[in-house]
Scaffold this motif. Structure first.
Motif, PDB file in Angstrom:
ATOM      1  N   GLY A  74       0.778  -1.226   0.000  1.00 14.87           N
ATOM      2  CA  GLY A  74       0.000   0.000   0.000  1.00 14.87           C
ATOM      3  C   GLY A  74       0.808   1.273   0.000  1.00 14.87           C
ATOM      4  O   GLY A  74       0.304   2.330   0.405  1.00 14.87           O
ATOM      5  N   GLY A  75       2.041   1.211  -0.458  1.00 16.12           N
ATOM      6  CA  GLY A  75       2.863   2.418  -0.519  1.00 16.12           C
ATOM      7  C   GLY A  75       4.272   2.104  -0.948  1.00 16.12           C
ATOM      8  O   GLY A  75       4.765   0.985  -0.771  1.00 16.12           O
ATOM      9  N   PHE A  76       4.946   3.101  -1.503  1.00 16.85           N
ATOM     10  CA  PHE A  76       6.297   2.904  -2.006  1.00 16.85           C
ATOM     11  C   PHE A  76       7.322   2.793  -0.877  1.00 16.85           C
ATOM     12  O   PHE A  76       8.233   1.960  -0.929  1.00 16.85           O
ATOM     13  CB  PHE A  76       6.675   4.056  -2.953  1.00 16.85           C
ATOM     14  CG  PHE A  76       5.942   4.004  -4.262  1.00 16.85           C
ATOM     15  CD1 PHE A  76       6.440   3.263  -5.327  1.00 16.85           C
ATOM     16  CD2 PHE A  76       4.746   4.669  -4.438  1.00 16.85           C
ATOM     17  CE1 PHE A  76       5.779   3.205  -6.542  1.00 16.85           C
ATOM     18  CE2 PHE A  76       4.064   4.628  -5.647  1.00 16.85           C
ATOM     19  CZ  PHE A  76       4.581   3.886  -6.699  1.00 16.85           C
ATOM     20  N   ARG A  77       7.182   3.622   0.158  1.00 15.28           N
ATOM     21  CA  ARG A  77       8.167   3.589   1.234  1.00 15.28           C
ATOM     22  C   ARG A  77       8.082   2.292   2.033  1.00 15.28           C
ATOM     23  O   ARG A  77       9.103   1.694   2.373  1.00 15.28           O
ATOM     24  CB  ARG A  77       7.963   4.789   2.158  1.00 15.28           C
ATOM     25  CG  ARG A  77       8.319   6.125   1.512  1.00 15.28           C
ATOM     26  CD  ARG A  77       8.163   7.274   2.496  1.00 15.28           C
ATOM     27  NE  ARG A  77       8.510   8.548   1.892  1.00 15.28           N
ATOM     28  CZ  ARG A  77       8.421   9.714   2.506  1.00 15.28           C
ATOM     29  NH1 ARG A  77       7.993   9.768   3.768  1.00 15.28           N
ATOM     30  NH2 ARG A  77       8.750  10.842   1.892  1.00 15.28           N
ATOM     31  N   THR A  78       6.847   1.872   2.328  1.00  9.81           N
ATOM     32  CA  THR A  78       6.687   0.620   3.066  1.00  9.81           C
ATOM     33  C   THR A  78       7.216  -0.556   2.263  1.00  9.81           C
ATOM     34  O   THR A  78       7.902  -1.440   2.792  1.00  9.81           O
ATOM     35  CB  THR A  78       5.202   0.388   3.406  1.00  9.81           C
ATOM     36  OG1 THR A  78       4.690   1.531   4.079  1.00  9.81           O
ATOM     37  CG2 THR A  78       5.037  -0.833   4.298  1.00  9.81           C
ATOM     38  N   ALA A  79       6.909  -0.580   0.967  1.00  6.52           N
ATOM     39  CA  ALA A  79       7.399  -1.658   0.107  1.00  6.52           C
ATOM     40  C   ALA A  79       8.915  -1.624  -0.003  1.00  6.52           C
ATOM     41  O   ALA A  79       9.572  -2.668  -0.058  1.00  6.52           O
ATOM     42  CB  ALA A  79       6.765  -1.545  -1.280  1.00  6.52           C
ATOM     43  N   ALA A  80       9.487  -0.416  -0.043  1.00  5.26           N
ATOM     44  CA  ALA A  80      10.941  -0.297  -0.128  1.00  5.26           C
ATOM     45  C   ALA A  80      11.612  -0.878   1.108  1.00  5.26           C
ATOM     46  O   ALA A  80      12.617  -1.586   1.018  1.00  5.26           O
ATOM     47  CB  ALA A  80      11.336   1.169  -0.316  1.00  5.26           C
ATOM     48  N   ARG A  81      11.051  -0.585   2.295  1.00  6.07           N
ATOM     49  CA  ARG A  81      11.612  -1.148   3.527  1.00  6.07           C
ATOM     50  C   ARG A  81      11.504  -2.663   3.541  1.00  6.07           C
ATOM     51  O   ARG A  81      12.422  -3.366   3.970  1.00  6.07           O
ATOM     52  CB  ARG A  81      10.894  -0.569   4.755  1.00  6.07           C
ATOM     53  CG  ARG A  81      11.232   0.886   5.043  1.00  6.07           C
ATOM     54  CD  ARG A  81      10.781   1.276   6.439  1.00  6.07           C
ATOM     55  NE  ARG A  81       9.335   1.179   6.591  1.00  6.07           N
ATOM     56  CZ  ARG A  81       8.499   2.176   6.366  1.00  6.07           C
ATOM     57  NH1 ARG A  81       8.969   3.370   5.989  1.00  6.07           N
ATOM     58  NH2 ARG A  81       7.201   2.026   6.538  1.00  6.07           N
ATOM     59  N   ALA A  82      10.381  -3.184   3.032  1.00  9.26           N
ATOM     60  CA  ALA A  82      10.156  -4.627   3.063  1.00  9.26           C
ATOM     61  C   ALA A  82      11.049  -5.362   2.078  1.00  9.26           C
ATOM     62  O   ALA A  82      11.432  -6.502   2.328  1.00  9.26           O
ATOM     63  CB  ALA A  82       8.686  -4.930   2.762  1.00  9.26           C
ATOM     64  N   THR A  83      11.387  -4.725   0.959  1.00 10.11           N
ATOM     65  CA  THR A  83      12.164  -5.404  -0.079  1.00 10.11           C
ATOM     66  C   THR A  83      13.633  -5.026  -0.076  1.00 10.11           C
ATOM     67  O   THR A  83      14.413  -5.560  -0.864  1.00 10.11           O
ATOM     68  CB  THR A  83      11.565  -5.096  -1.464  1.00 10.11           C
ATOM     69  OG1 THR A  83      11.557  -3.668  -1.673  1.00 10.11           O
ATOM     70  CG2 THR A  83      10.143  -5.635  -1.569  1.00 10.11           C
TER      71      THR A  83
END
Length: 304
Positions: free
Chosen positions: A17-26
């Protein structure tokens, strides 16, 4: 055919649900994910994500693509894990979401030995007081207590089987304000409280001979039940009031005489923490290695 990297980027952003959250996860950057989505949308000729300042959600076309991609990418992950099985030692990244108490009281006994046994595994640990969906947040597993375990997850014990909450205050504070003799006496004392990120402050609970007392205490200090918990402990050592925390956390202060145990016969016991994860058909190699290591580590602990 769209590049697999771009499809994975779209799946990550849509799921989180967001670029920053996805960036942290990946483990990548938000700008890199954004560029991948732009390439994918340009190649397909359709908009895949609705973007606002508050959220990122799939369009109708994006939702259909996401539904078709998920099982395909899971198959890709499983195929790579099967290749990983041929290695002498598992490799890859293992992401864990744990409460701050576990990062301090449980993992230090396990992590150094695990890292020595599996040098090719990168262990990424996030300490968080929030109750998160570990899969949706991009974690492989988490550590939680029984009342917070999700019903469809596999759970194994990690760390002590039982623990206690303890209350303590400095000798100077107790000399000045007196010793509580019953938990309800704490209602007249300065209590150093904790608060979850949701805003809720847990009650202080005490149990003795079948009697349970839950208190909504008050005091001059409230700290987040995360990285600022030590502030409450240091404030208690300085004589600011009574602190209520895991017994193992306060034990060194009791041993040094910086804090005195308060109402020790009333300290409540509760079940220890669990490592929990999705019951997949085939666990990723790093997670499988960690699960096996935790089970073996637990068997090697001396009784009691």
């Amino acid at each position: 055919m769209a590049p697999l990297e771009d499809l994975c980027a779209f799946t990550a952003v849509a799921r989180h649900g967001g670029f920053r959250t996805a960036a942290r996860a990946t483990g990548t950057s938000a700008s890199r994910l954004s560029e991948a989505i732009r390439r994918l949308e340009a190649q397909l000729g359709v908009r895949l994500l609705h973007r606002t300042t508050r959220s990122v959600t799939p369009t109708e076309a994006g939702g259909r693509l996401l539904a078709r991609l998920r099982p395909v990418l899971e198959e890709v992950d499983q195929a790579l894990e099967e290749v990983n099985d041929w290695k002498n030692t598992p490799a890859g990244r293992l992401r864990l979401n744990v409460p701050v108490s576990a990062s301090r009281l449980v993992l230090p006994r396990i992590v150094p030995a695990f890292m020595a046994a599996y040098p090719d595994i990168e262990l990424d640990v996030v300490a968080d007081d929030r109750f998160v969906d570990v899969l949706a947040e991009g974690f492989d597993a988490g550590i939680r207590y029984g009342e917070r375990l999700e019903k469809d997850m596999v759970a194994i014990p990690i760390g002590p089987r039982t623990q206690r909450f303890a209350a303590g205050a400095s000798p100077a504070y107790l000399d000045k304000h007196g010793w509580p003799r019953h938990p309800r006496d704490l209602l007249r004392h300065a209590c150093l409280r904790g608060r979850f990120s949701s805003g809720a402050s847990p009650a202080w609970e005490f149990v003795r001979r079948g009697e349970t007392v839950k208190l909504e205490v008050n005091g001059p200090l409230v700290v987040g039940l995360g990285g600022t918990v030590d502030l409450a402990v240091e404030a208690a050592v300085a004589g600011a009031g009574v602190v209520y925390l895991f017994e193992e956390w306060l034990a060194p202060y009791f041993e040094r005489g910086e804090l005195e145990p308060v109402l020790a016969p009333w300290w409540p016991r509760f079940d220890g923490p669990f490592l929990y994860f999705a019951g997949r058909r085939q666990l990723p190699a790093p997670l499988r290695a960690f699960v096996d290591f935790v089970k073996a580590f637990d068997r090697d602990l001396p009784p009691g």
